[in-house]
Motif scaffolding. Structure first.
Motif, short mmCIF file in Angstrom:
data_model
loop_
_atom_site.label_atom_id
_atom_site.label_comp_id
_atom_site.label_asym_id
_atom_site.label_seq_id
_atom_site.Cartn_x
_atom_site.Cartn_y
_atom_site.Cartn_z
N ASP A 75 0.83 -1.21 0.00
CA ASP A 75 0.00 0.00 0.00
C ASP A 75 0.86 1.25 0.00
N ARG A 76 1.92 1.24 0.79
CA ARG A 76 2.81 2.40 0.85
C ARG A 76 3.58 2.58 -0.46
N LEU A 77 3.99 1.48 -1.07
CA LEU A 77 4.66 1.56 -2.37
C LEU A 77 3.72 2.10 -3.43
N ASP A 78 2.46 1.67 -3.38
CA ASP A 78 1.47 2.11 -4.36
C ASP A 78 1.14 3.60 -4.24
N THR A 79 1.39 4.18 -3.06
CA THR A 79 1.14 5.62 -2.89
C THR A 79 2.38 6.45 -3.24
N GLY A 80 3.43 5.79 -3.73
CA GLY A 80 4.58 6.52 -4.23
C GLY A 80 5.83 6.49 -3.37
N GLU A 81 5.76 5.87 -2.20
CA GLU A 81 6.98 5.77 -1.38
C GLU A 81 7.94 4.78 -2.03
N SER A 82 9.23 5.06 -1.90
CA SER A 82 10.22 4.10 -2.38
C SER A 82 10.50 3.09 -1.27
N SER A 83 10.93 1.91 -1.65
CA SER A 83 11.18 0.87 -0.64
C SER A 83 12.26 1.32 0.35
N GLU A 84 13.23 2.09 -0.12
CA GLU A 84 14.31 2.56 0.75
C GLU A 84 13.82 3.57 1.78
N SER A 85 12.72 4.25 1.50
CA SER A 85 12.24 5.29 2.43
C SER A 85 11.18 4.76 3.41
N ILE A 86 10.74 3.52 3.22
CA ILE A 86 9.71 2.97 4.10
C ILE A 86 10.36 2.49 5.40
N ASN A 87 10.00 3.15 6.48
CA ASN A 87 10.53 2.80 7.79
C ASN A 87 9.40 2.57 8.78
N TYR A 88 9.62 1.61 9.64
CA TYR A 88 8.70 1.29 10.73
C TYR A 88 9.47 1.44 12.04
N ASN A 89 8.81 1.92 13.07
CA ASN A 89 9.46 1.96 14.38
C ASN A 89 9.26 0.62 15.07
N GLN A 90 9.89 0.45 16.22
CA GLN A 90 9.85 -0.83 16.93
C GLN A 90 8.42 -1.27 17.22
N LYS A 91 7.60 -0.37 17.68
CA LYS A 91 6.21 -0.71 18.01
C LYS A 91 5.43 -1.14 16.76
N SER A 92 5.65 -0.46 15.65
CA SER A 92 4.97 -0.81 14.40
C SER A 92 5.42 -2.18 13.89
N ILE A 93 6.70 -2.47 14.03
CA ILE A 93 7.22 -3.78 13.61
C ILE A 93 6.58 -4.88 14.44
N GLU A 94 6.50 -4.66 15.75
CA GLU A 94 5.98 -5.69 16.65
C GLU A 94 4.52 -6.03 16.41
N ARG A 95 3.78 -5.16 15.70
CA ARG A 95 2.39 -5.49 15.34
C ARG A 95 2.31 -6.72 14.46
N TYR A 96 3.38 -6.99 13.70
CA TYR A 96 3.40 -8.10 12.75
C TYR A 96 4.11 -9.33 13.31
N LEU A 97 4.60 -9.25 14.53
CA LEU A 97 5.34 -10.35 15.14
C LEU A 97 4.52 -11.02 16.21
N GLN A 98 4.74 -12.31 16.40
CA GLN A 98 4.17 -13.02 17.53
C GLN A 98 5.29 -13.21 18.56
N VAL A 99 4.90 -13.37 19.81
CA VAL A 99 5.88 -13.53 20.89
C VAL A 99 5.63 -14.85 21.61
N VAL A 100 6.69 -15.60 21.81
CA VAL A 100 6.63 -16.80 22.63
C VAL A 100 6.80 -16.32 24.07
N GLU A 101 5.73 -16.37 24.85
CA GLU A 101 5.72 -15.77 26.18
C GLU A 101 6.78 -16.34 27.11
N LYS A 102 7.02 -17.64 27.07
CA LYS A 102 7.98 -18.26 27.99
C LYS A 102 9.41 -17.78 27.77
N THR A 103 9.72 -17.40 26.56
CA THR A 103 11.11 -17.07 26.23
C THR A 103 11.33 -15.62 25.86
#
Length: 180
Positions: A75-103
Protein backbone atom coordinates in the motif's frame (compact mmCIF):
# COMPACT_ATOMS: atom_id res chain seq x y z
CA UNK A 1 22.09 -1.01 21.40
CA UNK A 2 24.75 -3.22 19.88
CA UNK A 3 24.77 -4.14 16.22
CA UNK A 4 22.16 -6.74 15.34
CA UNK A 5 23.71 -10.07 14.33
CA UNK A 6 21.89 -11.88 11.55
CA UNK A 7 22.24 -15.65 11.38
CA UNK A 8 20.82 -17.55 8.41
CA UNK A 9 20.30 -21.31 8.54
CA UNK A 10 20.49 -22.71 5.03
CA UNK A 11 20.55 -25.79 2.85
CA UNK A 12 19.01 -26.17 -0.56
CA UNK A 13 17.57 -29.56 0.35
CA UNK A 14 14.45 -30.01 2.42
CA UNK A 15 14.15 -32.18 5.49
CA UNK A 16 17.68 -31.65 6.81
CA UNK A 17 16.66 -29.87 10.02
CA UNK A 18 16.91 -26.16 9.14
CA UNK A 19 13.74 -25.21 11.03
CA UNK A 20 14.67 -27.31 14.05
CA UNK A 21 18.13 -25.74 14.21
CA UNK A 22 16.76 -22.22 13.58
CA UNK A 23 14.12 -22.42 16.29
CA UNK A 24 16.53 -24.04 18.77
CA UNK A 25 19.19 -21.34 18.26
CA UNK A 26 16.58 -18.56 18.48
CA UNK A 27 15.01 -20.07 21.59
CA UNK A 28 18.40 -20.55 23.24
CA UNK A 29 19.43 -16.94 22.58
CA UNK A 30 16.06 -15.65 23.77
CA UNK A 31 16.23 -17.75 26.95
CA UNK A 32 19.76 -16.55 27.59
CA UNK A 33 18.51 -13.00 27.72
CA UNK A 34 14.89 -13.38 28.83
CA UNK A 35 14.23 -11.65 32.11
CA UNK A 36 17.80 -10.42 32.25
CA UNK A 37 17.54 -7.72 29.62
CA UNK A 38 20.46 -9.22 27.72
CA UNK A 39 19.14 -10.19 24.28
CA UNK A 40 16.16 -9.36 22.12
CA UNK A 41 15.77 -12.08 19.51
CA UNK A 42 13.59 -12.39 16.41
CA UNK A 43 13.23 -15.39 14.13
CA UNK A 44 12.06 -14.81 10.56
CA UNK A 45 10.49 -17.70 8.69
CA UNK A 46 11.85 -17.06 5.22
CA UNK A 47 10.63 -20.45 4.05
CA UNK A 48 7.61 -18.49 2.86
CA UNK A 49 6.15 -21.28 0.73
CA UNK A 50 5.75 -23.86 3.48
CA UNK A 51 7.21 -22.42 6.67
CA UNK A 52 6.99 -24.36 9.91
CA UNK A 53 8.36 -21.90 12.48
CA UNK A 54 4.81 -21.01 13.54
CA UNK A 55 3.87 -24.61 14.31
CA UNK A 56 7.23 -25.58 15.85
CA UNK A 57 6.99 -22.66 18.30
CA UNK A 58 3.28 -23.30 18.98
CA UNK A 59 2.16 -19.89 17.71
CA UNK A 60 -1.32 -18.84 16.60
CA UNK A 61 -2.45 -19.65 13.07
CA UNK A 62 -4.78 -16.66 12.83
CA UNK A 63 -2.36 -13.97 14.03
CA UNK A 64 -0.93 -11.37 11.68
CA UNK A 65 2.44 -12.02 10.13
CA UNK A 66 4.50 -11.62 7.01
CA UNK A 67 1.60 -11.50 4.57
CA UNK A 68 -0.22 -8.70 6.39
CA UNK A 69 2.99 -6.71 6.66
CA UNK A 70 3.62 -7.21 2.93
CA UNK A 71 0.14 -5.79 2.20
CA UNK A 72 0.89 -2.70 4.28
CA UNK A 73 4.23 -2.21 2.53
CA UNK A 74 2.61 -2.65 -0.87
CA UNK A 75 0.00 0.00 0.00
CA UNK A 76 2.81 2.40 0.85
CA UNK A 77 4.66 1.56 -2.37
CA UNK A 78 1.47 2.11 -4.36
CA UNK A 79 1.14 5.62 -2.89
CA UNK A 80 4.58 6.52 -4.23
CA UNK A 81 6.98 5.77 -1.38
CA UNK A 82 10.22 4.10 -2.38
CA UNK A 83 11.18 0.87 -0.64
CA UNK A 84 14.31 2.56 0.75
CA UNK A 85 12.24 5.29 2.43
CA UNK A 86 9.71 2.97 4.10
CA UNK A 87 10.53 2.80 7.79
CA UNK A 88 8.70 1.29 10.73
CA UNK A 89 9.46 1.96 14.38
CA UNK A 90 9.85 -0.83 16.93
CA UNK A 91 6.21 -0.71 18.01
CA UNK A 92 4.97 -0.81 14.40
CA UNK A 93 7.22 -3.78 13.61
CA UNK A 94 5.98 -5.69 16.65
CA UNK A 95 2.39 -5.49 15.34
CA UNK A 96 3.40 -8.10 12.75
CA UNK A 97 5.34 -10.35 15.14
CA UNK A 98 4.17 -13.02 17.53
CA UNK A 99 5.88 -13.53 20.89
CA UNK A 100 6.63 -16.80 22.63
CA UNK A 101 5.72 -15.77 26.18
CA UNK A 102 7.98 -18.26 27.99
CA UNK A 103 11.11 -17.07 26.23
CA UNK A 104 10.40 -13.58 24.95
CA UNK A 105 11.28 -14.75 21.43
CA UNK A 106 9.69 -12.70 18.63
CA UNK A 107 8.71 -14.40 15.36
CA UNK A 108 7.79 -13.10 11.93
CA UNK A 109 5.79 -16.04 10.61
CA UNK A 110 5.46 -17.11 7.01
CA UNK A 111 2.01 -17.13 5.44
CA UNK A 112 -0.15 -20.19 6.02
CA UNK A 113 -1.72 -20.12 2.56
CA UNK A 114 0.56 -20.84 -0.38
CA UNK A 115 -1.21 -18.29 -2.59
CA UNK A 116 -0.38 -15.57 -0.04
CA UNK A 117 3.31 -16.47 -0.17
CA UNK A 118 3.23 -16.08 -3.96
CA UNK A 119 2.00 -12.53 -3.47
CA UNK A 120 5.03 -11.35 -1.44
CA UNK A 121 7.67 -9.70 -3.60
CA UNK A 122 11.30 -8.62 -3.39
CA UNK A 123 10.56 -5.09 -2.26
CA UNK A 124 8.33 -6.19 0.60
CA UNK A 125 10.88 -8.78 1.77
CA UNK A 126 13.68 -6.23 1.67
CA UNK A 127 11.68 -3.64 3.64
CA UNK A 128 10.80 -6.24 6.29
CA UNK A 129 14.29 -7.51 7.01
CA UNK A 130 15.85 -4.05 6.80
CA UNK A 131 13.37 -2.66 9.31
CA UNK A 132 13.66 -5.62 11.69
CA UNK A 133 17.45 -5.29 11.66
CA UNK A 134 17.70 -1.49 11.74
CA UNK A 135 14.61 -0.47 13.75
CA UNK A 136 13.47 -3.54 15.70
CA UNK A 137 15.97 -3.10 18.52
CA UNK A 138 17.01 -6.77 18.27
CA UNK A 139 20.40 -8.19 19.19
CA UNK A 140 19.92 -11.30 17.04
CA UNK A 141 17.80 -12.10 14.01
CA UNK A 142 17.67 -15.76 13.03
CA UNK A 143 16.51 -16.53 9.49
CA UNK A 144 15.09 -19.95 8.65
CA UNK A 145 15.39 -20.34 4.88
CA UNK A 146 13.56 -22.50 2.39
CA UNK A 147 15.03 -25.18 0.18
CA UNK A 148 14.95 -22.89 -2.80
CA UNK A 149 16.54 -19.81 -4.30
CA UNK A 150 13.45 -17.64 -3.99
CA UNK A 151 13.92 -14.03 -2.99
CA UNK A 152 13.08 -14.73 0.64
CA UNK A 153 15.87 -17.27 1.08
CA UNK A 154 18.31 -15.14 -0.88
CA UNK A 155 17.62 -12.01 1.20
CA UNK A 156 18.35 -13.99 4.34
CA UNK A 157 21.72 -15.05 2.91
CA UNK A 158 22.56 -11.58 1.61
CA UNK A 159 21.83 -9.87 4.93
CA UNK A 160 23.41 -12.57 7.10
CA UNK A 161 26.52 -11.97 9.14
CA UNK A 162 26.75 -15.72 9.72
CA UNK A 163 25.42 -18.50 7.48
CA UNK A 164 25.11 -21.95 9.00
CA UNK A 165 25.02 -24.38 6.12
CA UNK A 166 23.32 -27.53 7.40
CA UNK A 167 24.70 -30.80 6.12
CA UNK A 168 23.72 -34.40 6.53
CA UNK A 169 25.67 -37.49 5.58
CA UNK A 170 24.22 -38.09 2.17
CA UNK A 171 25.22 -37.24 -1.35
CA UNK A 172 22.05 -35.31 -2.20
CA UNK A 173 22.68 -32.80 0.59
CA UNK A 174 26.25 -32.26 -0.55
CA UNK A 175 25.11 -31.82 -4.14
CA UNK A 176 22.47 -29.27 -3.16
CA UNK A 177 24.90 -27.32 -0.98
CA UNK A 178 27.60 -27.23 -3.65
CA UNK A 179 25.13 -25.71 -6.11
CA UNK A 180 24.66 -22.70 -3.81
Amino acid sequence: MNKCEIIAIANQKGGVGKTTISTEIATYLALTGHGRGNYRVCIIDYNIDFGDVRSVLGLEDDAVGMYEWALDIRDRLDTGESSESINYNQKSIERYLQVVEKTGLYALCAPIKHEESQDIGREELDVMIRNIVENGNFNFVICDTGNNTRDSSMFALIYADIVLLVATQDLTTATCNSSV
